[in-house]
Write an enzyme that holds these catalytic residues in place. Structure first.
Site, PDB file in Angstrom:
ATOM      1  N   SER A 113       0.827  -1.202   0.000  1.00 55.38           N
ATOM      2  CA  SER A 113       0.000   0.000   0.000  1.00 55.38           C
ATOM      3  C   SER A 113       0.860   1.250   0.000  1.00 55.38           C
ATOM      4  O   SER A 113       1.971   1.262   0.561  1.00 55.38           O
ATOM      5  CB  SER A 113      -0.901   0.006   1.236  1.00 55.38           C
TER       6      SER A 113
ATOM      7  N   TYR B 239      -2.480   0.045  10.086  1.00 56.78           N
ATOM      8  CA  TYR B 239      -2.638  -0.561   8.759  1.00 56.78           C
ATOM      9  C   TYR B 239      -1.340  -0.438   7.967  1.00 56.78           C
ATOM     10  O   TYR B 239      -0.846  -1.410   7.391  1.00 56.78           O
ATOM     11  CB  TYR B 239      -3.790   0.109   8.015  1.00 56.78           C
TER      12      TYR B 239
END
Length: 316
Positions: free
Chosen positions: A122, A147
């Site tokens: 990501s 995250y």
């Protein structure tokens, strides 16, 4: 033998699965159909995966489930617990799926002797880096959300397994993926629904934010390009950015939605939430050079396509 796609009922997983089937691959898909957002949308995506497709409803954080999967020789691991803000209140979900789950996929790749493991990272790993655009060689040691920390940990685990066991792996840092069949917790869906219903939208930081919005078809093309080019050498692990190579102002994003819907947005301003960053922008030079990939869809093309799909899917 075929491709295992994790998170196959998810936004990116279903799109990748459909593309693999369309080019004649056999696909084994796994997804636990969790309730992070409506399962009905996930089942509707699955209904489009017809052909040489085997679906297993199960959790890749459970090794016994993975051991029982049918044969395959490559893996596209895009399953994960997504969402920066959700990680603030539900950290264990990310440890289970993104850490334990990723480790299980590495062990599965090792046991099955797969030819190539492509996995989702990501743009969140870049944290609050001030240097733009973000390049793969930039420092990524200061995540601003759990995250992001789990995604960086995935990259490090993959690098270790490439070194120890010679498993060819490619990590893809996705930048704000959007398009038809997208997630209800992301801005394209939230803003479009609010505008069509005449509800207010929240713009964080006075709208002074930029995102590298990347259309789903371009992301799928990047995943397939990576899958076809397994890294070589004594440590066969490479990381690429998959982004649109443009940082779009959030206010312009809203303007495109307004034009596509024919309605004005009602705007409320809110402070920047914890874990969010001001701007993202992908440096894709390495991706262009090594994978012969570059994005083809502008925001002015992709966002109206999403709005058209959204209106048809929801009836709004």
């Amino acid at each position: 033998m075929g491709v295992l796609v994790t998170g196959v009922a998810g936004f990116i997983g279903a799109a990748v699965g459909r593309a693999l089937l369309d080019r004649g691959e056999s696909v084994v898909g796994i997804d636990n159909l969790n309730a992070y957002y409506p399962v009905s949308l996930k089942r509707d995506r699955l209904a489009r995966l017809t052909g040489n497709f085997a679906f297993v409803e199960g959790d890749f954080a459970e090794m016994a489930t993975l051991d029982a999967l049918p044969a395959f020789d490559r893996i596209v691991h895009v399953g994960a617990q997504a969402g920066v803000r959700h990680s603030l209140d539900h950290p264990q979900d990310y440890v289970r799926s993104n850490l334990s789950g990723h480790l299980n996929i590495l062990e599965l790749a090792r046991a099955r002797g797969v030819a190539h493991l492509v996995y989702a990272s990501s743009s969140s790993v870049y944290g609050g880096n001030a240097k733009l655009p973000f390049a793969v060689g930039d420092t990524v040691d200061h995540p601003v959300s759990l995250y992001a920390a789990t995604k960086r940990a995935d990259e490090l685990m993959s690098d270790a397994y490439a070194h120890l066991f010679g498993i060819p792996q490619t990590g893809l840092r996705f930048f704000t993926v959007y398009g038809p069949w997208g997630r209800p917790d992301m801005a394209p869906w939230l803003f479009t629904e609010a505008v069509l219903r005449g509800h207010p939208i929240r713009l964080f930081n006075g709208g002074k934010m930029k995102r590298d919005f990347t259309y789903i078809d371009d992301i799928v093309a990047g995943v397939l390009a990576a899958l076809e080019r397994p890294p070589e050498g004594t440590r066969p692990h490479f990381i690429y950015n998959l982004g649109n190579d443009r940082a779009e102002e959030l206010t312009r994003f809203v303007e495109v939605i307004e034009a596509a819907t024919g309605k004005r947005a009602i705007v409320e301003h809110a402070p920047l939430p914890p874990g969010d960053v001001i701007a993202t922008h992908a440096d894709i030079d390495r991706t262009r050079d090594n994978l012969e990939w570059w994005p083809k869809t502008t925001l002015d093309e992709g966002l109206p396509a999403f709005v058209e799909w959204f209106r048809g899917y929801t009836g709004l």
